[in-house]
Scaffold this motif. Structure first.
Motif, PDB file in Angstrom:
ATOM      1  N   ARG A  98     -43.452  33.112 107.103  1.00  0.00           N
ATOM      2  CA  ARG A  98     -43.428  34.536 106.544  1.00  0.00           C
ATOM      3  C   ARG A  98     -42.428  34.337 105.584  1.00  0.00           C
ATOM      4  NH1 ARG A  98     -45.919  39.745 109.631  1.00  0.00           N
ATOM      5  NH2 ARG A  98     -47.934  39.387 108.943  1.00  0.00           N
ATOM      6  N   ALA A  99     -41.278  34.064 105.546  1.00  0.00           N
ATOM      7  CA  ALA A  99     -40.552  33.623 104.621  1.00  0.00           C
ATOM      8  C   ALA A  99     -40.702  32.627 103.681  1.00  0.00           C
ATOM      9  CB  ALA A  99     -38.971  33.485 105.192  1.00  0.00           C
ATOM     10  N   ALA A 100     -41.180  31.728 104.189  1.00  0.00           N
ATOM     11  CA  ALA A 100     -41.533  30.501 103.352  1.00  0.00           C
ATOM     12  C   ALA A 100     -42.779  30.821 102.595  1.00  0.00           C
ATOM     13  CB  ALA A 100     -42.082  29.144 104.447  1.00  0.00           C
ATOM     14  N   GLU A 130     -37.246  23.391 101.251  1.00  0.00           N
ATOM     15  CA  GLU A 130     -37.339  24.023 102.468  1.00  0.00           C
ATOM     16  C   GLU A 130     -38.884  24.648 102.766  1.00  0.00           C
ATOM     17  OE1 GLU A 130     -32.907  26.029 103.164  1.00  0.00           O
ATOM     18  OE2 GLU A 130     -34.364  27.108 101.902  1.00  0.00           O
ATOM     19  N   VAL A 131     -39.436  24.891 102.031  1.00  0.00           N
ATOM     20  CA  VAL A 131     -40.877  25.479 102.111  1.00  0.00           C
ATOM     21  C   VAL A 131     -41.542  24.192 102.554  1.00  0.00           C
ATOM     22  CG1 VAL A 131     -43.018  26.456 101.063  1.00  0.00           C
ATOM     23  CG2 VAL A 131     -40.748  27.287 100.664  1.00  0.00           C
ATOM     24  N   ALA A 132     -41.410  23.036 101.584  1.00  0.00           N
ATOM     25  CA  ALA A 132     -42.375  21.950 101.865  1.00  0.00           C
ATOM     26  C   ALA A 132     -42.051  21.400 103.225  1.00  0.00           C
ATOM     27  CB  ALA A 132     -41.881  20.773 100.753  1.00  0.00           C
ATOM     28  N   ALA A 133     -40.672  21.271 103.795  1.00  0.00           N
ATOM     29  CA  ALA A 133     -40.494  20.749 104.877  1.00  0.00           C
ATOM     30  C   ALA A 133     -40.872  21.554 105.901  1.00  0.00           C
ATOM     31  CB  ALA A 133     -38.844  20.930 105.255  1.00  0.00           C
ATOM     32  N   PRO A 184     -37.396  41.932 104.822  1.00  0.00           N
ATOM     33  CA  PRO A 184     -37.906  40.582 105.349  1.00  0.00           C
ATOM     34  C   PRO A 184     -39.625  40.544 105.151  1.00  0.00           C
ATOM     35  CG  PRO A 184     -36.255  41.128 106.534  1.00  0.00           C
ATOM     36  CD  PRO A 184     -36.774  42.294 105.869  1.00  0.00           C
ATOM     37  N   ALA A 185     -40.081  39.409 104.684  1.00  0.00           N
ATOM     38  CA  ALA A 185     -41.389  39.443 104.815  1.00  0.00           C
ATOM     39  C   ALA A 185     -42.138  39.387 106.086  1.00  0.00           C
ATOM     40  CB  ALA A 185     -42.013  38.011 104.393  1.00  0.00           C
TER      41      ALA A 185
END
Length: 346
Positions: A98-100, A130-133, A184-185
């Motif tokens: 969710r954070a990503a 970091e999102v892509a990872a 936070p999401a």
């Protein structure tokens, strides 16, 4: 000191903690009967013929809090509820995903330079790398669908703020938006169900927070609820826009025998702050107890051997007291009705 005001605040806070989180049309008792009638009409009485699920029997003795153990427990809940699991992606990194997703939405907003971005306070907590990872680790579908949802919601919030000419109303909209921006999401939730087909992928996803892995009872309660979404929403049996849709989903889990888990987990200490309580689920402890009593009573009507139905064991003491009190009232009312009709209750 305003004693009446303080009393009202305590009463309101207690209602928020222990009572249903959504309005139940017709009141809790009537809503429970109507909703159980609807569930029985959809799924028959077979779920009621099976015994209630006992935590001591259902949770394996060797449960170690690992993702593998939790996954096996999820599959066991699927098997009990007879929900096909071949198209459900179970995972235990919901907070990261969710954070990503939110971060991806923020990066898109900034890259596209939408006019609404000028008032947006949505914050990215992860870089695109970091999102892509995380996407490459197997969560591309979940991130993509949730990011699109975050993007649409933020554009609606920001557009509403920009277009509002009433300063008081605009300040109110900004305050509501800030509450979302600063949290936070998906904050406060233990699990979520995501229809991946809306993003062009196959199947659905059920994600749990890693925080729940240590407590198998919480895992079962959360999964039983999310599988309700899989059936009721995924199979289009219920309009997900209904105000009581989440409450019906809780009741679906009770109807399939998982009422002990939902009722016991309805009010729990906050992790790390045991003196602080949090409410989990949508029926609340009072609504879950009401649901469990109605479930026991309907099971009793299938085999009316005793005047008072046998209540499931392993209930926490406050839940047991609430459930037994409501069950006693239901039995007494049924006895009076049967006597008036000239046929005493068996």
């Amino acid at each position: 000191m305003n004693l009446i005001g303080a009393w009202r605040r305590r009463r309101r806070d207690r209602e928020r903690l222990y009572g249903p989180k959504v309005v139940l049309p017709g009141g809790p008792e009537q809503w429970m009967e109507d909703s159980l009638d609807w569930l029985t009409g959809r799924f028959g009485v077979e779920p009621l013929r099976r015994p209630p699920v006992l935590p001591s029997v259902f949770v394996p003795r060797g449960y170690d809090g690992s993702e593998q153990a939790a996954r096996e427990l999820c599959l066991k809940v699927c098997a009990w509820m007879e929900v096909p699991d071949d198209r459900i992606r179970f995972s235990f990194r919901m907070d990261e995903v969710r954070a990503a997703a939110r971060s991806a939405a923020v990066h898109r907003l900034n890259a596209e330079q939408c006019p609404e971005v000028a008032v947006s306070g949505l914050r990215a907590t992860m870089t695109m790398a970091e999102v892509a990872a995380l996407a490459a680790a197997g969560f591309e579908a979940e991130i993509s669908v949730l990011a699109e949802r975050e993007l649409r919601a933020e554009l609606q919030r920001s557009t509403a703020i920009l277009q509002e000419t009433n300063l008081d109303r605009r300040a109110e909209l900004c305050e509501r938006a800030e509450a979302i921006w600063s949290a936070p999401a998906g904050g406060g939730s233990r699990a979520c169900w995501v229809d991946l087909r809306t993003g062009g992928y196959e199947g659905t996803a059920v994600m749990l927070s890693a925080d729940v892995l240590a407590d198998p009872a919480t895992v079962v309660a959360a999964i039983a609820h999310e599988l309700g979404h899989e059936v009721l929403w995924g199979y289009h049996l219920m309009d997900r826009q209904r105000r009581d849709a989440e409450a019906v989903t809780d009741l679906f889990a009770v109807f399939h025998g998982f009422g002990i888990f939902l009722a016991n987990q309805a009010v729990e200490p906050v992790r790390g702050r045991r003196e602080t309580l949090q409410s989990l689920g949508y029926l609340g402890e009072r609504g879950a107890s009401e649901a469990l009593a109605a479930y026991c009573f309907r099971r009793h009507l299938l085999w009316p051997e005793s005047p008072l139905p046998t209540m499931p064991t392993e209930l926490d003491r406050p839940v047991q007291a609430r459930t037994f009190a409501r069950l006693s009232v239901m039995v007494a009312a049924a006895e009076i009705a049967s006597i008036q009709e000239g046929a005493p209750l068996a």
